[in-house]
Motif scaffolding. Sequence first.
Motif, PDB file in Angstrom:
ATOM      1  N   MET A   1       0.848  -1.193   0.000  1.00  0.00           N
ATOM      2  CA  MET A   1       0.000   0.000   0.000  1.00  0.00           C
ATOM      3  C   MET A   1       0.881   1.240   0.000  1.00  0.00           C
ATOM      4  SD  MET A   1      -3.185   0.749   2.487  1.00  0.00           S
ATOM      5  CE  MET A   1      -3.837  -0.847   2.007  1.00  0.00           C
ATOM      6  N   LEU A   2       0.505   2.249  -0.824  1.00  0.00           N
ATOM      7  CA  LEU A   2       1.350   3.423  -0.971  1.00  0.00           C
ATOM      8  C   LEU A   2       0.969   4.471   0.052  1.00  0.00           C
ATOM      9  CD1 LEU A   2       1.387   3.742  -4.855  1.00  0.00           C
ATOM     10  CD2 LEU A   2       3.070   2.664  -3.392  1.00  0.00           C
ATOM     11  N   LEU A   3       1.858   4.698   1.044  1.00  0.00           N
ATOM     12  CA  LEU A   3       1.584   5.693   2.072  1.00  0.00           C
ATOM     13  C   LEU A   3       2.337   6.977   1.789  1.00  0.00           C
ATOM     14  CD1 LEU A   3       1.643   3.473   5.266  1.00  0.00           C
ATOM     15  CD2 LEU A   3      -0.238   4.001   3.733  1.00  0.00           C
TER      16      LEU A   3
ATOM     17  N   ARG B   1      -2.432  -5.152 -13.936  1.00  0.00           N
ATOM     18  CA  ARG B   1      -2.035  -3.745 -14.029  1.00  0.00           C
ATOM     19  C   ARG B   1      -1.756  -3.144 -12.649  1.00  0.00           C
ATOM     20  NH1 ARG B   1      -4.244  -5.369 -18.383  1.00  0.00           N
ATOM     21  NH2 ARG B   1      -4.090  -4.261 -20.372  1.00  0.00           N
ATOM     22  N   MET B   2      -2.514  -3.558 -11.648  1.00  0.00           N
ATOM     23  CA  MET B   2      -2.244  -3.103 -10.279  1.00  0.00           C
ATOM     24  C   MET B   2      -0.862  -3.555  -9.832  1.00  0.00           C
ATOM     25  SD  MET B   2      -4.817  -1.393  -8.632  1.00  0.00           S
ATOM     26  CE  MET B   2      -5.029  -1.931  -6.935  1.00  0.00           C
TER      27      MET B   2
ATOM     28  N   ASN C   1       0.505   0.140 -12.884  1.00  0.00           N
ATOM     29  CA  ASN C   1      -0.194   0.892 -13.930  1.00  0.00           C
ATOM     30  C   ASN C   1      -1.618   1.154 -13.440  1.00  0.00           C
ATOM     31  OD1 ASN C   1      -1.210   2.030 -16.235  1.00  0.00           O
ATOM     32  ND2 ASN C   1      -0.616   0.353 -17.602  1.00  0.00           N
ATOM     33  N   TYR C   2      -1.727   2.114 -12.526  1.00  0.00           N
ATOM     34  CA  TYR C   2      -2.986   2.302 -11.821  1.00  0.00           C
ATOM     35  C   TYR C   2      -4.078   2.894 -12.708  1.00  0.00           C
ATOM     36  CZ  TYR C   2       0.042   1.380  -7.889  1.00  0.00           C
ATOM     37  OH  TYR C   2       0.945   0.800  -7.038  1.00  0.00           O
ATOM     38  N   ARG C   3      -3.717   3.750 -13.650  1.00  0.00           N
ATOM     39  CA  ARG C   3      -4.742   4.338 -14.517  1.00  0.00           C
ATOM     40  C   ARG C   3      -5.409   3.262 -15.382  1.00  0.00           C
ATOM     41  NH1 ARG C   3      -5.254   9.586 -14.264  1.00  0.00           N
ATOM     42  NH2 ARG C   3      -3.550  10.877 -13.451  1.00  0.00           N
TER      43      ARG C   3
ATOM     44  N   TYR D   1      -7.457   4.312  -6.976  1.00  0.00           N
ATOM     45  CA  TYR D   1      -7.638   5.765  -6.956  1.00  0.00           C
ATOM     46  C   TYR D   1      -6.634   6.404  -5.991  1.00  0.00           C
ATOM     47  CZ  TYR D   1     -12.108   5.795  -9.518  1.00  0.00           C
ATOM     48  OH  TYR D   1     -13.096   5.700 -10.478  1.00  0.00           O
ATOM     49  N   TYR D   2      -6.486   5.810  -4.818  1.00  0.00           N
ATOM     50  CA  TYR D   2      -5.556   6.348  -3.825  1.00  0.00           C
ATOM     51  C   TYR D   2      -4.127   6.304  -4.340  1.00  0.00           C
ATOM     52  CZ  TYR D   2      -2.833   6.736   0.485  1.00  0.00           C
ATOM     53  OH  TYR D   2      -1.925   7.124   1.440  1.00  0.00           O
ATOM     54  N   ALA D   3      -3.738   5.185  -4.936  1.00  0.00           N
ATOM     55  CA  ALA D   3      -2.377   5.040  -5.440  1.00  0.00           C
ATOM     56  C   ALA D   3      -2.078   6.008  -6.583  1.00  0.00           C
ATOM     57  CB  ALA D   3      -2.140   3.604  -5.909  1.00  0.00           C
TER      58      ALA D   3
END
Length: 256
Positions: free
Chosen positions: A1-3, A45-46, A50-52, A82-84
Amino acid sequence: MLLSRLTGVSVLGLALLLGACSSTPEKEKVAEQPAAELYKESQIRMEDGNYRSAIAHLEALLSRYPFGPHADQAQLDLISAYYASADNPAALASIDRFIRLNPTHKDIDYALYMRGLVNEDEDRNYFQELFRIDRSDRDPHNIREAFGDYERLLREYPGSKYAPDAALRMTALKNRLARYEVQVAEYYYARDAFVASLGRGKYVLEYMPDTPEVERALELMALCYEELGMEKAQQDTLRVLKLNYPDNEMVLTVGS
């Protein structure tokens, strides 16, 4: 998870970042596929960051198969994506929709935890962090929201795996809120609004007694009582200050 999404950016990197913000990339068109294939593609993709593209596949999945077996997990993954990708408004909207539509879902604790993270992130300003600018005087609306999210998580799901981190974050958020209250008290005191300053100091003592800002709140209260001619209240405050902070300069010079 990207904090923490952006660290160690050079001047060139900052310029590129600003350039990238000036235009919005065209949304990916997702081909017609079965629900299972769409979900699988979103996960690939996650994992690749490649979040978009992951968002495009998850949105397509939810649009085409809103009641399918992957729908609930796709909603949760969409929140993370969305958060990432730093799309906090979309993340908050997705979280609130998920909680509203699935109030008894087993992963509500995750949704609440993510809501806290997103609200924390909304309070941050990348440029202020990059140049180490202290803006604890900024309106802490999102910090209060995040605190409430974590508080609800701990109250309703004390056994959640996210609870320990939420508790740690609440401590940091409370310190941030206490700093804000003290800075407002300082502002009022500097403008001779002693009653208003006193009220902010009392608020810190009552609701944030375990924060480092209590010492300064007591100092300001003592100063306000002096200005208001309330000698007994001032001496009582100084005694409390001395009891808790015996090396405090005001105690040594005024309260002795």
